[in-house]
Design a protein around this motif. Structure first.
Motif, PDB file in Angstrom:
ATOM      1  N   SER A 185       0.833  -1.219   0.000  1.00  0.00           N
ATOM      2  CA  SER A 185       0.000   0.000   0.000  1.00  0.00           C
ATOM      3  C   SER A 185       0.860   1.259   0.000  1.00  0.00           C
ATOM      4  O   SER A 185       0.521   2.263  -0.633  1.00  0.00           O
ATOM      5  CB  SER A 185      -0.930   0.003   1.219  1.00  0.00           C
ATOM      6  N   LYS A 203       1.034   6.648  -6.851  1.00  0.00           N
ATOM      7  CA  LYS A 203      -0.138   7.517  -7.056  1.00  0.00           C
ATOM      8  C   LYS A 203       0.224   8.987  -6.876  1.00  0.00           C
ATOM      9  O   LYS A 203      -0.207   9.846  -7.657  1.00  0.00           O
ATOM     10  CB  LYS A 203      -1.245   7.133  -6.086  1.00  0.00           C
ATOM     11  N   ASN A 263      -2.157  -4.090  -8.373  1.00  0.00           N
ATOM     12  CA  ASN A 263      -3.316  -3.387  -7.816  1.00  0.00           C
ATOM     13  C   ASN A 263      -3.545  -2.049  -8.517  1.00  0.00           C
ATOM     14  O   ASN A 263      -4.699  -1.652  -8.770  1.00  0.00           O
ATOM     15  CB  ASN A 263      -3.134  -3.160  -6.316  1.00  0.00           C
ATOM     16  N   LEU A 264      -2.462  -1.352  -8.838  1.00  0.00           N
ATOM     17  CA  LEU A 264      -2.592  -0.086  -9.557  1.00  0.00           C
ATOM     18  C   LEU A 264      -3.162  -0.309 -10.956  1.00  0.00           C
ATOM     19  O   LEU A 264      -3.949   0.500 -11.456  1.00  0.00           O
ATOM     20  CB  LEU A 264      -1.232   0.612  -9.646  1.00  0.00           C
ATOM     21  N   TYR A 298      -5.203  -2.771 -11.709  1.00  0.00           N
ATOM     22  CA  TYR A 298      -6.617  -3.087 -11.471  1.00  0.00           C
ATOM     23  C   TYR A 298      -7.430  -1.806 -11.291  1.00  0.00           C
ATOM     24  O   TYR A 298      -8.587  -1.717 -11.716  1.00  0.00           O
ATOM     25  CB  TYR A 298      -6.744  -3.977 -10.237  1.00  0.00           C
ATOM     26  N   GLU A 299      -6.818  -0.795 -10.709  1.00  0.00           N
ATOM     27  CA  GLU A 299      -7.492   0.499 -10.509  1.00  0.00           C
ATOM     28  C   GLU A 299      -7.389   1.398 -11.745  1.00  0.00           C
ATOM     29  O   GLU A 299      -7.813   2.553 -11.707  1.00  0.00           O
ATOM     30  CB  GLU A 299      -6.880   1.227  -9.303  1.00  0.00           C
ATOM     31  N   SER A 300      -6.807   0.861 -12.831  1.00  0.00           N
ATOM     32  CA  SER A 300      -6.654   1.587 -14.099  1.00  0.00           C
ATOM     33  C   SER A 300      -5.743   2.806 -13.989  1.00  0.00           C
ATOM     34  O   SER A 300      -5.858   3.754 -14.768  1.00  0.00           O
ATOM     35  CB  SER A 300      -8.026   2.013 -14.646  1.00  0.00           C
ATOM     36  N   MET A 301      -4.829   2.778 -13.015  1.00  0.00           N
ATOM     37  CA  MET A 301      -3.861   3.863 -12.887  1.00  0.00           C
ATOM     38  C   MET A 301      -2.661   3.657 -13.803  1.00  0.00           C
ATOM     39  O   MET A 301      -2.026   4.616 -14.238  1.00  0.00           O
ATOM     40  CB  MET A 301      -3.371   3.961 -11.435  1.00  0.00           C
ATOM     41  N   SER A 330      -3.627   7.008 -16.623  1.00  0.00           N
ATOM     42  CA  SER A 330      -4.624   7.559 -15.700  1.00  0.00           C
ATOM     43  C   SER A 330      -5.468   8.675 -16.285  1.00  0.00           C
ATOM     44  O   SER A 330      -6.204   9.335 -15.563  1.00  0.00           O
ATOM     45  CB  SER A 330      -3.916   8.090 -14.449  1.00  0.00           C
ATOM     46  N   LYS A 388      -8.037   0.764 -21.897  1.00  0.00           N
ATOM     47  CA  LYS A 388      -7.675   1.313 -20.586  1.00  0.00           C
ATOM     48  C   LYS A 388      -7.785   2.830 -20.576  1.00  0.00           C
ATOM     49  O   LYS A 388      -7.880   3.446 -19.508  1.00  0.00           O
ATOM     50  CB  LYS A 388      -6.255   0.882 -20.213  1.00  0.00           C
TER      51      LYS A 388
END
Length: 346
Positions: free
Chosen positions: A6, A13, A50-51, A53-56, A69, A103
């Motif tokens: 995280s 991020k 994970n990033l 998956y969050e489309s970042m 992003s 994406k």
């Protein structure tokens, strides 16, 4: 306390939200992030997954992870795609294009060039259809006949967003292009030929040296084995009797076919001619098509990552839309796939 993955996600991020990393920029690798945070590579990988998956971010195998992003500015834009060979390995190129553009919430309209290679006006006709459908950008696999496509040339001159994929054609204005490292592929074959002490080699291509992939593959292998005698059949019209006659006349020890389609057919013709493969003649291809493992003997060839090619071409187009900096040439790494046709026992 937050888990390590995280913390890594927050770190990336913040770089994206602060615009230190912009859309299309490369994100630090798993190894780099693991070193920064003193964690395992698996922990860093979990953060990047994970990033994604969050489309970042978008991850391109073998190339790295890139910022993805900025969906809203590009949402709903239609992109035309003109490439060949949907049915074989290159289908993964289309998959890579679609996967990446989705994406960024863009739509893809693909046309297959296979049926129209002989007539440049058909390519121009398809391009007109795509423009009628409202495309705002184009990814195209150019051919020599594309030089006669006046519509394409005019679009390029008018700075319409165009990215070439798989090859560059001599005579075009400068266009962003994503292709395999063809020169290195030729070098890999040349180094392998050295192991078999090959002296007389024939290079066979169905396209001219105005096509970048053809020129670079030949130059790569030629420069690697400088003491070898070279013969060449260019603009090959698939009359394999020409190949068999050249093999006989020049006492050829190895044939490097510029692509796997030619190599697979070449093996069949050479065997019918009475030549043992690889006992009498070694055969090399380029592409690593699925069919290369079904011919006998199985084909030694160079693997191209068509999916990565498609993904990076799509990413180039995204950078053009967003006004970000980009390289005009992006090369995808290749690898040698050694099988029996070269004389190795696998």
């Amino acid at each position: 306390m937050k888990p390590a993955y995280s913390l890594i996600m927050d770190y990336v991020k913040n770089k994206i939200l602060s615009k230190e990393l912009k859309p299309g920029d490369k994100v630090p690798s798993e190894n780099e992030l693991a070193k920064i945070f003193n964690v395992s590579r698996l922990t860093a990988r979990k953060a990047l997954e994970n990033l994604e998956y969050e489309s970042m971010v978008t991850r391109i195998q073998g190339l790295g992870t890139f910022v993805a992003s900025a969906q809203e500015p590009l949402k709903g834009r239609r992109i035309g795609v003109l490439i060949t060979n949907y049915q074989d390995t290159r289908a993964s190129m289309l998959f890579g294009i679609v996967r990446t553009l989705q994406k960024f919430s863009m739509d893809v309209i693909p046309f297959n060039l296979d049926a129209f290679l002989a007539n440049p006006f058909h390519e121009e006709k398809m391009l007109r259809e795509l423009l009628k459908l409202g495309i705002k950008g184009l990814i195209i696999e150019p051919r020599i006949t594309s030089l006669s496509d006046t519509l394409l040339l005019n679009l390029i001159k008018e700075n319409f967003p165009v990215v070439f994929v798989d090859r560059m054609i001599e005579g075009f204005p400068q266009v962003p292009v994503v292709f395999s490292d063809n020169r290195n592929g030729g070098q890999l074959i040349g180094k392998h030929m050295k192991k078999h002490h090959v002296k007389n080699v024939l290079f066979v291509t169905e396209e001219s040296f105005d096509v970048s992939s053809v020129k670079e593959r030949f130059e790569g292998v030629r420069d690697e084995i400088t003491e070898t005698t070279w013969k060449m059949i260019g603009d090959f019209d698939k009359d394999f009797e020409v190949v068999t006659e050249m093999v006989k006349k020049e006492d050829i020890q190895a044939v490097f076919f510029c692509n796997d389609y030619l190599a697979i057919r070449g093996i069949t013709y050479l065997r019918e001619y009475g030549k043992g493969i690889p006992e009498d003649i070694a055969v090399y291809g380029f592409d690593n098509l699925r069919a290369s493992i079904y011919v006998h003997p199985r084909l030694t060839t160079v693997h191209q990552d068509f999916q990565a090619m498609g993904e990076l071409a799509a990413l180039q187009l995204v950078k053009i839309f967003l006004g970000e900096s980009f390289k005009f040439e992006e090369r995808i790494p290749v690898s040698l796939v050694v099988r029996e046709s070269c004389g190795c026992n696998k």
